[in-house]
Design a protein around this motif. Structure first.
Motif, short mmCIF file in Angstrom:
data_model
loop_
_atom_site.label_atom_id
_atom_site.label_comp_id
_atom_site.label_asym_id
_atom_site.label_seq_id
_atom_site.Cartn_x
_atom_site.Cartn_y
_atom_site.Cartn_z
N SER A 79 0.82 -1.21 0.00
CA SER A 79 0.00 0.00 0.00
C SER A 79 0.85 1.27 0.00
N ALA A 80 1.62 1.48 1.07
CA ALA A 80 2.37 2.73 1.20
C ALA A 80 3.46 2.87 0.14
N TRP A 81 3.98 1.74 -0.35
CA TRP A 81 5.00 1.78 -1.40
C TRP A 81 4.42 1.41 -2.76
N GLY A 82 3.13 1.08 -2.80
CA GLY A 82 2.50 0.61 -4.03
C GLY A 82 1.28 1.43 -4.40
N GLY A 83 0.09 0.91 -4.07
CA GLY A 83 -1.14 1.55 -4.52
C GLY A 83 -1.33 2.95 -3.99
N SER A 84 -1.17 3.15 -2.68
CA SER A 84 -1.36 4.50 -2.12
C SER A 84 -0.31 5.47 -2.62
N TRP A 85 0.92 4.97 -2.84
CA TRP A 85 1.97 5.85 -3.37
C TRP A 85 1.62 6.31 -4.78
N LEU A 86 1.09 5.41 -5.61
CA LEU A 86 0.68 5.80 -6.96
C LEU A 86 -0.42 6.86 -6.91
N LEU A 87 -1.38 6.67 -6.01
CA LEU A 87 -2.45 7.66 -5.88
C LEU A 87 -1.88 9.01 -5.50
N PRO A 98 -6.07 -0.39 3.04
CA PRO A 98 -4.99 -0.85 2.16
C PRO A 98 -5.36 -0.66 0.68
N ALA A 99 -4.43 -0.14 -0.09
CA ALA A 99 -4.62 0.05 -1.53
C ALA A 99 -3.47 -0.64 -2.27
N VAL A 100 -3.81 -1.60 -3.09
CA VAL A 100 -2.80 -2.41 -3.79
C VAL A 100 -2.82 -2.07 -5.28
N ALA A 101 -1.64 -1.98 -5.87
CA ALA A 101 -1.53 -1.61 -7.28
C ALA A 101 -1.49 -2.83 -8.18
N LEU A 102 -2.14 -2.72 -9.34
CA LEU A 102 -2.08 -3.74 -10.39
C LEU A 102 -1.60 -3.07 -11.66
N TRP A 103 -0.51 -3.57 -12.22
CA TRP A 103 -0.04 -3.02 -13.49
C TRP A 103 -0.52 -3.91 -14.63
N VAL A 104 -1.21 -3.28 -15.57
CA VAL A 104 -1.74 -4.00 -16.73
C VAL A 104 -0.59 -4.38 -17.66
N GLY A 105 -0.52 -5.66 -18.01
CA GLY A 105 0.53 -6.13 -18.91
C GLY A 105 -0.03 -6.61 -20.23
N ALA A 106 0.79 -7.35 -20.95
CA ALA A 106 0.40 -7.81 -22.28
C ALA A 106 -0.76 -8.78 -22.25
N ASP A 107 -0.98 -9.45 -21.13
CA ASP A 107 -2.07 -10.42 -21.02
C ASP A 107 -3.44 -9.77 -20.84
N ARG A 130 -6.06 -9.76 -1.85
CA ARG A 130 -7.28 -10.05 -1.08
C ARG A 130 -7.35 -9.26 0.22
N CYS A 131 -6.23 -8.66 0.62
CA CYS A 131 -6.22 -7.84 1.85
C CYS A 131 -6.60 -6.40 1.57
N ALA A 132 -6.73 -6.04 0.30
CA ALA A 132 -6.96 -4.64 -0.07
C ALA A 132 -8.45 -4.32 -0.14
N ASP A 133 -8.80 -3.13 0.27
CA ASP A 133 -10.15 -2.61 0.06
C ASP A 133 -10.23 -1.82 -1.24
N LEU A 134 -9.07 -1.39 -1.73
CA LEU A 134 -9.02 -0.60 -2.95
C LEU A 134 -7.91 -1.14 -3.85
N LEU A 135 -8.24 -1.33 -5.11
CA LEU A 135 -7.27 -1.76 -6.11
C LEU A 135 -6.99 -0.60 -7.06
N VAL A 136 -5.72 -0.30 -7.26
CA VAL A 136 -5.31 0.79 -8.13
C VAL A 136 -4.74 0.17 -9.40
N VAL A 137 -5.53 0.21 -10.47
CA VAL A 137 -5.12 -0.40 -11.73
C VAL A 137 -4.37 0.64 -12.56
N ALA A 138 -3.14 0.30 -12.95
CA ALA A 138 -2.30 1.21 -13.73
C ALA A 138 -2.23 0.70 -15.17
N VAL A 139 -2.70 1.54 -16.09
CA VAL A 139 -2.67 1.21 -17.52
C VAL A 139 -1.54 2.01 -18.16
#
Length: 356
Positions: A79-87, A98-107, A130-139
């Motif tokens: 969160s602090a180094w991933g999803g929340s940091w991106l926000l 908790p906010a977790v980041a997802l980076w969109v890839g070729a799949d 599964r521990c996150a309440d918020l998912l931060v999807v990065a395209v």
């Protein structure tokens, strides 16, 4: 760093350690997060004006190391180094959850049409999803990335786990969002991956320190042939290897965190940024072998008991191995270091490595 700043970091680490020690070894991710969030420790390093706790990346690393020392399952790194940091980098509010980041890839298929964007596909092996309440999807895009905020209700989670049993889930996406909801962030995938790798390195130092403490306590108190194990030369040699490898990890993490701090400064020029990134990449790459040294010698000295899931050494070493792999692999970072050295035509490789 001044003595006052060093003392501040020690106090920060001790505070986290005391909170998690009181919570116990069987604490759940939700309980660990709540205990830390109550003191504002889950958002250290994120701007106060956006809902964070303030402080810099050095202070954030002190918190993260203390969390890893106790093997607490709170998704602070994610969160602090991933999803929340991106926000925060996008100028968006930092959530308390908790906010977790997802980076969109070729799949993952991304298609824009008529003012909407559809994102469809699977992002695999997402730590802490599964521990996150918020998912931060990065395209990814030409300027860095565009962010989409989703809840876990908007996706399908396929549960998985790493070697330590921590969540490592596949996230199946099939969402359609308005283009107006996409928020630009000037962060590339390489920049984000390096930051996550540094976070994993910091976590490794915490787990390695715990392993070293467990071994030291064991060899001092356990007796064989009428004397403590620490009196045997072969044991002393292995303990010395653990200590030296742990110090190497600490030094690598300190260099990596300082380099990230340099990258974060708004007044850095391009040459300074390249040099800081190279230092961070090299620090991450050189730490990999030390992980194996600490884990192997620790288990050798504790014997079979250290391999049981109930023993704290098992929790420390399996996390070290898992975080080492999640950081991206040594070959990847060595390759990036080589590319960076060759890309700077104005200086030879040795001058760059010597930072002259």
């Amino acid at each position: 760093m001044t003595p006052e700043e060093q003392e501040e970091l020690l106090v920060l680490g001790r505070t986290v350690d005391e909170v998690l020690a009181a919570a116990g070894d069987e604490v759940t991710p939700e309980e660990a997060w709540a205990a830390l969030a109550e003191l504002g420790m889950t958002a250290v390093g994120l701007p106060e004006e956006l809902g964070g706790s303030g402080g810099d990346v050095v202070q954030a690393a002190a918190v993260l190391r203390a969390v890893a020392y106790r093997c607490a399952p709170a998704p602070v790194a994610e969160s602090a180094w991933g999803g929340s940091w991106l926000l925060a980098r996008a100028g968006l509010p930092v959530p308390e959850c908790p906010a977790v980041a997802l980076w969109v890839g070729a799949d993952v298929e991304v298609a824009s049409s008529g003012g909407t964007t559809r994102i469809r596909g699977t992002v695999r092996a997402v730590a802490g999803a599964r521990c996150a309440d918020l998912l931060v999807v990065a395209v990814p895009n030409e300027a860095g990335a565009a962010l989409v905020r989703l809840t876990t209700d908007n996706v399908t989670l396929v549960p998985g786990a790493d070697l330590a049993g921590l969540p490592l889930d596949d996230v199946c996406l099939d969402v359609e969002v308005l283009d107006a909801e996409l928020v630009a962030v000037p962060v590339t995938r390489d920049d984000f991956d390096l930051r996550v790798a540094v976070a994993r390195l910091v976590q490794i130092t915490g787990a390695a320190a715990r392993a070293a403490d467990l071994v030291l306590d064991h060899v001092r108190t356990r007796e064989q042939f009428g004397r403590p194990l620490a009196r045997f030369q072969v044991v002393q040699g292995r303990a010395a290897t653990i200590a030296s490898s742990t110090r190497l990890l600490d030094a690598a993490a300190d260099l990596a965190v300082e380099s990230i701090a340099s990258i974060d400064r708004p007044d850095g020029n391009e040459a300074d940024l390249r040099a800081a990134r190279l230092r961070a990449v090299l620090a991450v790459a050189t730490a990999y072998d030390a992980v194996g040294e600490v884990a192997a010698h620790s288990h050798q000295l504790l014997g079979a008991m250290g391999f049981t899931t109930e023993h704290p050494l098992y929790r420390s070493t399996t996390r070290m191995w898992s975080w080492r792999e999640e950081a991206g692999g040594q070959r990847r970072w060595l390759a990036q270091a080589a590319e960076a050295l060759l890309a700077d035509q104005g200086r030879d490789a040795w001058a760059q490595l010597a930072d002259r």
